[in-house]
Scaffold this active site. Structure first.
Site, PDB file in Angstrom:
ATOM      1  N   ASP A  11       0.420  -1.306  -0.116  1.00 11.57           N
ATOM      2  CA  ASP A  11      -0.085  -0.371   0.423  1.00 11.57           C
ATOM      3  C   ASP A  11       0.686   1.231  -0.063  1.00 11.57           C
ATOM      4  O   ASP A  11       0.877   2.227   0.985  1.00 11.57           O
ATOM      5  CB  ASP A  11      -1.105  -0.133   1.112  1.00 11.57           C
ATOM      6  CG  ASP A  11      -2.248  -1.010   1.187  1.00 11.57           C
ATOM      7  OD1 ASP A  11      -2.005  -1.535   1.019  1.00 11.57           O
ATOM      8  OD2 ASP A  11      -3.711  -0.984   1.713  1.00 11.57           O
ATOM      9  N   ASP A  52      -5.036  -0.838  -1.628  1.00 10.33           N
ATOM     10  CA  ASP A  52      -5.916  -0.794  -0.931  1.00 10.33           C
ATOM     11  C   ASP A  52      -6.874  -0.703  -2.168  1.00 10.33           C
ATOM     12  O   ASP A  52      -6.177   0.483  -2.971  1.00 10.33           O
ATOM     13  CB  ASP A  52      -5.670   0.341   0.122  1.00 10.33           C
ATOM     14  CG  ASP A  52      -6.762  -0.048   1.214  1.00 10.33           C
ATOM     15  OD1 ASP A  52      -7.297  -0.866   1.601  1.00 10.33           O
ATOM     16  OD2 ASP A  52      -7.386   0.832   1.884  1.00 10.33           O
ATOM     17  N   LYS A 102      -7.320  -5.034  -3.136  1.00 13.95           N
ATOM     18  CA  LYS A 102      -8.009  -5.533  -1.820  1.00 13.95           C
ATOM     19  C   LYS A 102      -9.055  -4.498  -1.120  1.00 13.95           C
ATOM     20  O   LYS A 102      -8.838  -3.251  -1.182  1.00 13.95           O
ATOM     21  CB  LYS A 102      -6.729  -5.823  -0.767  1.00 13.95           C
ATOM     22  CG  LYS A 102      -6.332  -4.649   0.014  1.00 13.95           C
ATOM     23  CD  LYS A 102      -5.036  -5.444   0.652  1.00 13.95           C
ATOM     24  CE  LYS A 102      -4.356  -3.798   1.376  1.00 13.95           C
ATOM     25  NZ  LYS A 102      -4.882  -3.005   1.610  1.00 13.95           N
ATOM     26  N   CYS A 157      -2.105  -2.208   7.696  1.00 14.04           N
ATOM     27  CA  CYS A 157      -1.751  -3.516   6.186  1.00 14.04           C
ATOM     28  C   CYS A 157      -0.407  -4.385   6.889  1.00 14.04           C
ATOM     29  O   CYS A 157      -1.061  -5.346   6.125  1.00 14.04           O
ATOM     30  CB  CYS A 157      -1.945  -2.430   5.447  1.00 14.04           C
ATOM     31  SG  CYS A 157      -3.874  -1.840   5.556  1.00 14.04           S
TER      32      CYS A 157
HETATM   33 ZN   LIG Z   1      -8.721   1.148   3.493  1.00 14.67          ZN
END
Ligand SMILES: [Zn+2]
Length: 202
Positions: A11, A52, A102, A157
């Site tokens: 991310d 993300d 995701k 994350c």
């Molecule tokens: Zn998020």
């Protein structure tokens, strides 16, 4: 059998560096990962990234007029197809072989909840059923034994990705200097939890 190592870059997206959910060390970490890749990419059999990638992530975004709790509800971020969801420019993406997205329709922190991003236009992709391969299967298909995890954010994350990696059976290491936390206390708690799960912190 000699170890086969993969690097998972979590991310490193504009919204998590200097956007709606910016992190204090995000820009520094993006540059540090690029520098690491220029010296160490050859240690890895495969290098992948996670994103993300929200379309309508059921309760993950704070409701209008309310305050986010920064634990389960968050300011709007990384909306699929927007500028904020793109990778931060200081991250050199040339060595990244595959991307896993995701959180389209559910909150998702771990890259292991993601699916391989298909190589066709976004507008078409949003229309089709998303049944592509997940990160665990992708790594297993390539006989990966060891996974290193870096990126943003350490306490969310990165932690979730490393915990899932370890429980999927990969020998997992988080490289602390290449991770940016939301908060330093959060990062310390995350490292304790990761160590307890058998993840190495280097
Ligand atoms: Zn998020």
């Amino acid at each position: 059998m000699s170890p086969r190592r993969a690097l998972v870059i979590v991310d490193v997206q504009k919204d998590f560096v200097d956007g709606s959910l910016g992190t204090a060390r995000g820009a520094e970490v993006a540059a540090a990962i690029s520098s690491f890749l220029s010296s160490d990419a050859n240690k890895y059999a495969h290098i992948v990234g996670t994103l993300d990638w929200h379309v309508d992530p059921a309760g993950h975004f704070v409701a209008a007029g309310e305050q986010p709790d920064y634990s389960e509800t968050w300011p709007v971020h990384c909306v699929a197809g927007t500028e904020g969801a793109t990778t931060y420019p200081a991250l050199d993406t040339s060595a990244i072989e595959a991307w896993f997205r995701k959180g389209e329709f559910t909150p998702a922190y771990s890259g292991f909840e993601g699916h391989l991003a298909p190589a066709f236009a976004e507008a078409d992709w949003l229309k089709v059923e998303r049944k592509t391969i997940g990160l665990e299967q992708w790594l297993q298909d390539r006989k990966i034994s060891h996974v290193d995890v870096v990126g943003i954010a350490t306490d969310f994350c990165v932690k979730a990705t490393a915990l899932d990696s370890q429980s999927a059976g990969f020998h997992t290491t988080v490289i602390e200097q290449l991770c940016a936390p939301v908060s330093d206390e959060g990062a310390q708690e995350a490292f304790a939890e990761l160590r307890a799960a058998g993840v190495l912190i280097s």
